[in-house]
Design a protein around this motif. Structure first.
Motif, PDB file in Angstrom:
ATOM      1  N   ALA A 108     -56.142  31.995 -31.843  1.00  0.00           N
ATOM      2  CA  ALA A 108     -56.687  33.331 -32.117  1.00  0.00           C
ATOM      3  C   ALA A 108     -56.059  33.898 -33.391  1.00  0.00           C
ATOM      4  O   ALA A 108     -55.036  33.408 -33.878  1.00  0.00           O
ATOM      5  CB  ALA A 108     -56.422  34.264 -30.938  1.00  0.00           C
ATOM      6  N   LYS A 109     -56.671  34.924 -33.920  1.00  0.00           N
ATOM      7  CA  LYS A 109     -56.165  35.595 -35.110  1.00  0.00           C
ATOM      8  C   LYS A 109     -56.035  37.093 -34.832  1.00  0.00           C
ATOM      9  O   LYS A 109     -56.931  37.696 -34.242  1.00  0.00           O
ATOM     10  CB  LYS A 109     -57.103  35.388 -36.309  1.00  0.00           C
ATOM     11  CG  LYS A 109     -57.340  33.925 -36.677  1.00  0.00           C
ATOM     12  CD  LYS A 109     -56.080  33.251 -37.173  1.00  0.00           C
ATOM     13  CE  LYS A 109     -56.366  31.805 -37.589  1.00  0.00           C
ATOM     14  NZ  LYS A 109     -55.117  31.095 -37.991  1.00  0.00           N
ATOM     15  N   GLN A 121     -61.119  31.512 -31.090  1.00  0.00           N
ATOM     16  CA  GLN A 121     -61.820  30.291 -31.459  1.00  0.00           C
ATOM     17  C   GLN A 121     -63.138  30.149 -30.698  1.00  0.00           C
ATOM     18  O   GLN A 121     -64.123  29.677 -31.247  1.00  0.00           O
ATOM     19  CB  GLN A 121     -60.935  29.070 -31.194  1.00  0.00           C
ATOM     20  CG  GLN A 121     -61.533  27.756 -31.644  1.00  0.00           C
ATOM     21  CD  GLN A 121     -60.549  26.610 -31.542  1.00  0.00           C
ATOM     22  OE1 GLN A 121     -59.394  26.797 -31.186  1.00  0.00           O
ATOM     23  NE2 GLN A 121     -61.002  25.412 -31.849  1.00  0.00           N
ATOM     24  N   HIS A 122     -63.157  30.555 -29.443  1.00  0.00           N
ATOM     25  CA  HIS A 122     -64.354  30.431 -28.621  1.00  0.00           C
ATOM     26  C   HIS A 122     -65.038  31.781 -28.402  1.00  0.00           C
ATOM     27  O   HIS A 122     -65.701  31.994 -27.390  1.00  0.00           O
ATOM     28  CB  HIS A 122     -64.011  29.764 -27.287  1.00  0.00           C
ATOM     29  CG  HIS A 122     -63.470  28.379 -27.439  1.00  0.00           C
ATOM     30  ND1 HIS A 122     -62.111  28.122 -27.527  1.00  0.00           N
ATOM     31  CD2 HIS A 122     -64.090  27.184 -27.561  1.00  0.00           C
ATOM     32  CE1 HIS A 122     -61.922  26.830 -27.671  1.00  0.00           C
ATOM     33  NE2 HIS A 122     -63.098  26.230 -27.693  1.00  0.00           N
ATOM     34  N   GLY A 123     -64.860  32.686 -29.357  1.00  0.00           N
ATOM     35  CA  GLY A 123     -65.595  33.934 -29.350  1.00  0.00           C
ATOM     36  C   GLY A 123     -64.979  35.040 -28.499  1.00  0.00           C
ATOM     37  O   GLY A 123     -63.884  34.914 -27.952  1.00  0.00           O
ATOM     38  N   GLU A 124     -65.721  36.133 -28.392  1.00  0.00           N
ATOM     39  CA  GLU A 124     -65.253  37.316 -27.674  1.00  0.00           C
ATOM     40  C   GLU A 124     -64.920  37.039 -26.207  1.00  0.00           C
ATOM     41  O   GLU A 124     -63.937  37.585 -25.689  1.00  0.00           O
ATOM     42  CB  GLU A 124     -66.297  38.428 -27.780  1.00  0.00           C
ATOM     43  CG  GLU A 124     -65.931  39.701 -27.019  1.00  0.00           C
ATOM     44  CD  GLU A 124     -64.595  40.286 -27.447  1.00  0.00           C
ATOM     45  OE1 GLU A 124     -63.929  40.912 -26.587  1.00  0.00           O
ATOM     46  OE2 GLU A 124     -64.213  40.124 -28.633  1.00  0.00           O
ATOM     47  N   ARG A 128     -61.361  38.067 -24.294  1.00  0.00           N
ATOM     48  CA  ARG A 128     -61.247  38.812 -23.041  1.00  0.00           C
ATOM     49  C   ARG A 128     -60.476  37.989 -22.003  1.00  0.00           C
ATOM     50  O   ARG A 128     -59.642  38.515 -21.267  1.00  0.00           O
ATOM     51  CB  ARG A 128     -62.622  39.194 -22.515  1.00  0.00           C
ATOM     52  CG  ARG A 128     -62.556  39.922 -21.168  1.00  0.00           C
ATOM     53  CD  ARG A 128     -63.873  40.555 -20.786  1.00  0.00           C
ATOM     54  NE  ARG A 128     -63.827  41.104 -19.421  1.00  0.00           N
ATOM     55  CZ  ARG A 128     -63.246  42.242 -19.102  1.00  0.00           C
ATOM     56  NH1 ARG A 128     -62.676  42.976 -20.050  1.00  0.00           N
ATOM     57  NH2 ARG A 128     -63.240  42.674 -17.851  1.00  0.00           N
ATOM     58  N   GLY A 129     -60.780  36.684 -21.952  1.00  0.00           N
ATOM     59  CA  GLY A 129     -60.056  35.813 -21.019  1.00  0.00           C
ATOM     60  C   GLY A 129     -58.567  35.779 -21.308  1.00  0.00           C
ATOM     61  O   GLY A 129     -57.740  35.855 -20.385  1.00  0.00           O
ATOM     62  N   ASN A 130     -58.210  35.660 -22.589  1.00  0.00           N
ATOM     63  CA  ASN A 130     -56.791  35.679 -22.968  1.00  0.00           C
ATOM     64  C   ASN A 130     -56.132  36.983 -22.528  1.00  0.00           C
ATOM     65  O   ASN A 130     -55.004  36.990 -22.018  1.00  0.00           O
ATOM     66  CB  ASN A 130     -56.646  35.529 -24.483  1.00  0.00           C
ATOM     67  CG  ASN A 130     -57.027  34.157 -24.986  1.00  0.00           C
ATOM     68  OD1 ASN A 130     -57.149  33.207 -24.213  1.00  0.00           O
ATOM     69  ND2 ASN A 130     -57.225  34.050 -26.286  1.00  0.00           N
ATOM     70  N   LEU A 158     -63.835  33.661 -16.427  1.00  0.00           N
ATOM     71  CA  LEU A 158     -63.800  35.119 -16.387  1.00  0.00           C
ATOM     72  C   LEU A 158     -64.231  35.659 -15.020  1.00  0.00           C
ATOM     73  O   LEU A 158     -63.591  36.552 -14.462  1.00  0.00           O
ATOM     74  CB  LEU A 158     -64.683  35.702 -17.486  1.00  0.00           C
ATOM     75  CG  LEU A 158     -64.264  35.374 -18.932  1.00  0.00           C
ATOM     76  CD1 LEU A 158     -65.189  36.076 -19.915  1.00  0.00           C
ATOM     77  CD2 LEU A 158     -62.827  35.780 -19.186  1.00  0.00           C
ATOM     78  N   ASN A 159     -65.301  35.128 -14.470  1.00  0.00           N
ATOM     79  CA  ASN A 159     -65.772  35.611 -13.170  1.00  0.00           C
ATOM     80  C   ASN A 159     -64.837  35.222 -12.031  1.00  0.00           C
ATOM     81  O   ASN A 159     -64.892  35.817 -10.950  1.00  0.00           O
ATOM     82  CB  ASN A 159     -67.188  35.096 -12.888  1.00  0.00           C
ATOM     83  CG  ASN A 159     -68.248  35.831 -13.695  1.00  0.00           C
ATOM     84  OD1 ASN A 159     -68.049  36.978 -14.100  1.00  0.00           O
ATOM     85  ND2 ASN A 159     -69.365  35.168 -13.936  1.00  0.00           N
TER      86      ASN A 159
END
Length: 217
Positions: A108-109, A121-124, A128-130, A158-159
């Motif tokens: 991530a950045k 890297q794998h988007g929004e 949120r998961g992080n 996430l779910n």
């Protein structure tokens, strides 16, 4: 000696996981957490030497545990497989001689400004998961690794967060996690994970990235 035994068992798990993919019916009928429960199981699973070494060092409780730190991303396929198939089974069997620190951030950045302070890297969804996992790790203490493994083993990370939380702890509510995710605490936790990841020496080049007692092997 403790670190060498941990490496032996850790490598053994890696080999076991890889070989089990090509053999539908592995000879060992027991999960890794049970391998050293008895001599008969250790012999069947072909780990009697490692179990004997492990039992020999368990008596020396004055030796500090081996510190294993995992730098990872919540939606990274390789990270998910590593957690569920290698690191968590190892910790389950050796948690009395090892501690695990989870740092969800990876590639991530952190942005200096803007509505979204991080890109992933794998988007929004991964950001949120992080963030969810960082809050769970902070809030749930000893139960955190079980919850994170439950999430990373699920079809939808996430779910799975809320049911995994409810499965492994009653002391932390989902609303508390949501407050962390939406508030300043979540940002502070992610900023700390970003700083830890940037401070790696040598710098990480991929994820999952593992250090033993702070050293990359």
């Amino acid at each position: 000696m403790k670190l060498s035994v941990l490496f032996v068992v850790f490598l053994l798990l890696c080999v076991h996981r890889r070989s089990s993919g090509s053999h539908p019916k592995p000879s060992c009928r027991y999960p890794p957490s049970q391998w050293c429960r008895s001599l008969e199981i250790a012999i069947e699973c072909r780990v009697q030497k490692q179990c004997m070494e492990l039992n020999a060092i368990r008596a020396n409780q004055s030796v500090p545990p081996v510190s294993v730190t995992l730098y990872y991303e919540s939606l990274c396929p390789a990270c998910r497989a590593f957690i569920s198939q290698q690191l968590f089974p190892t910790w389950t069997m050796l948690q009395d001689i090892m501690t695990v620190t989870l740092v969800p951030y990876g590639n991530a950045k952190e942005l200096p400004s803007g509505n979204s302070p991080f890109t992933c890297q794998h988007g929004e969804p991964e950001c949120r998961g992080n963030l969810i996992e960082a809050c769970i790790i902070h809030l749930t203490g000893h139960s955190a690794f079980q919850i994170i493994n439950c999430m990373e083993s699920a079809v939808d990370v996430l779910n799975a967060a809320q049911p995994c939380l409810q499965l492994y702890t009653r002391s932390v509510s989902w609303s508390t996690v949501e407050s962390c995710v939406k508030g300043d605490l979540g940002y502070q936790l992610m900023h700390a994970n970003a700083a830890m990841t940037r401070a790696l020496n040598p710098a990480h080049t991929h994820v999952p990235w593992v250090t033993f007692n702070g050293v990359k092997h």
